[in-house]
Design a protein around this motif. Structure first.
Motif: not given
Length: 452
Positions: A259-269
């Motif tokens: 969940g952390l990895i997915s969110a980080a890649e979405q918010v900070f691509p």
């Protein structure tokens, strides 16, 4: 004329000085616990004096408004403060000394309801620090906690309790809403730790973010409670930070929580991502027999050891390729005996070597997220005294209090001229790429028509 520092300000300065010193964090936290007890007691006594006189320190009786004087325990009395005298309070963790205020010119004798006229003993230090300071976010909780710790004769007035509670709540709320547009990060560390917050429920995560600025300074960025380490929870947490002005970092360091990895890649691509090497090693050794774990750990860290390359190591893609070949060699050596461990290592393997693109003087601190995890561990150790928090707000407040104080003692990063050039090149390539002369979606020009 310069005003003298109040006893509570002096204690806060001592706490700040502890974290600024180059000492082991565990030792510092122990000392802060004792100073925290002093701060609580000192704050309570000073608040009692404010209520007794009907005015705050340095406030003259003539300036107190009629509305203020009609508040509970705020009737203006004659008299004034006349310094302090040291008073020793015995606790189960040893004696602590507070500065008891002295008054002159009063028509009534002041007697602290916290100590009476001669009480010099308290119960457990943890009861005061955790139950009063942490649970002390509602008036009823503080009244009950102090009554349990010091006896019914120590009951405080509602105005005194409110003064202590409101100060804590205001400080935390202000921190949660502060503007982050002035913070420009090179590195952003993300982690979570689980605490029991609700009756009958399993431990739930507290999400945390801290970073290193472009000037090499450490900064505590954000903290929030969540029901789970889901993509939605991390996405909401990171989106709140960006909404308050936080710009994308160059590198995000975290464990492997999906969940952390997915969110980080979405918010900070545009940001690069580094997977914590310590967490990955734990994942690998969990699939290795006890007899081989020491050898596997040594071989694992040899993958990332650059000492044999000398001082002229050039960071970038060639160094990444070298370490990736070492990962292949490690897999060949141990794959036959522990295929599950090697499969774990090779999953998301590219994120294990991202840090090799950054200044070499930063490598040992940006390849793992264990720094903030250690502070989380100290927080968990302290809350075992009460077993479970009485609520989410109390939990977040304790974690914030510990991390906020600890953050003042975190070391920054060394910034060399060579390292700054590397970071600037990465910043230009990742966050400010050159504009294309012709957009890719622009239609090709039609061929010229023949003249009629």
């Amino acid at each position: 004329m310069t005003r003298r520092v109040s006893p509570t300000q002096a204690i806060r300065a001592e706490i700040d000085a502890l974290f600024a010193a180059d000492r082991d964090l565990v030792e510092v936290i122990e000392d802060v616990a004792r100073l925290g007890a002093r701060l609580i007691i000192q704050t309570a006594v000073e608040a009692e004096v404010d209520a007794f006189l009907g005015r705050a320190r340095y406030q003259r009786a003539a300036t107190v408004t009629a509305e203020e004087s009609n508040e509970e325990d705020r009737a203006v009395r004659p008299g004034y403060r006349n310094g302090h005298c040291p008073t020793t309070v015995k606790t189960t963790s040893g004696p602590i000394t507070i500065a008891r205020p002295k008054l002159r010119g009063t028509t009534d004798k002041f007697a602290s309801r916290l100590f009476g006229t001669g009480v010099t003993r308290t119960h457990a230090l943890e009861t005061l620090v955790i139950a009063s300071f942490v649970r002390g976010l509602s008036v009823r909780d503080v009244e009950g906690a102090l009554a349990d710790a010091l006896g019914p004769e120590a009951a405080l007035s509602k105005s005194t309790v409110s003064t202590i509670c409101q100060a804590i709540v205001a400080e935390y709320d202000s921190w949660c809403r502060r503007d982050l547009s002035g913070i420009e990060l090179d590195y952003l560390f993300l982690d979570a730790s689980h605490f029991k917050m609700h009756d009958g429920s399993r431990a739930e995560p507290i999400l945390a973010a801290w970073g290193i600025t472009t000037a090499g300074k450490p900064v505590f960025v954000g903290l929030a409670a969540a029901a789970a380490e889901s993509t939605d929870a991390w996405h909401d947490f990171l989106t709140d930070l960006t909404a308050r002005g936080l710009t994308p970092p160059l590198l995000i360091i975290s464990d492997g929580a999906p969940g952390l990895i997915s969110a980080a890649e979405q918010v900070f691509p545009t940001s690069l991502r580094q997977r914590c090497l310590v967490h990955r090693l734990r994942n690998v050794t969990a699939k290795v027999s006890a007899g081989d774990q020491a050898e596997v750990k040594a071989a694992y860290w040899n993958i990332f050891d650059l000492s044999e390359l000398g001082d002229d190591v050039t960071v970038g893609q060639p160094l990444v390729d070298l370490v990736q070949r070492r990962i292949d060699a490690f897999a060949d050596t141990w794959g036959g005996r522990y295929p599950a461990a090697i499969k774990c290592l090779l999953t998301d393997r590219q994120s294990l070597t991202t840090y090799l693109r950054f200044p070499i003087e930063h490598h040992k601190r940006i390849r793992h997220s264990n720094f903030i995890e250690r502070t989380f561990g100290e927080t968990r150790r302290r809350v075992k005294v009460i077993g479970r928090f009485p609520g989410e707000t109390s939990c977040v407040s304790l974690v914030w209090a510990v991390l906020d104080r600890a953050a003042r003692g975190w070391r920054g990063f060394t910034m060399t001229s060579k390292g700054l050039r590397i970071l600037q090149d990465l910043r230009r390539a990742l966050l400010h790429p050159p504009a294309q002369l012709r957009p890719t979606d622009e239609p090709a020009l039609a061929p010229a028509t023949e003249a009629a």
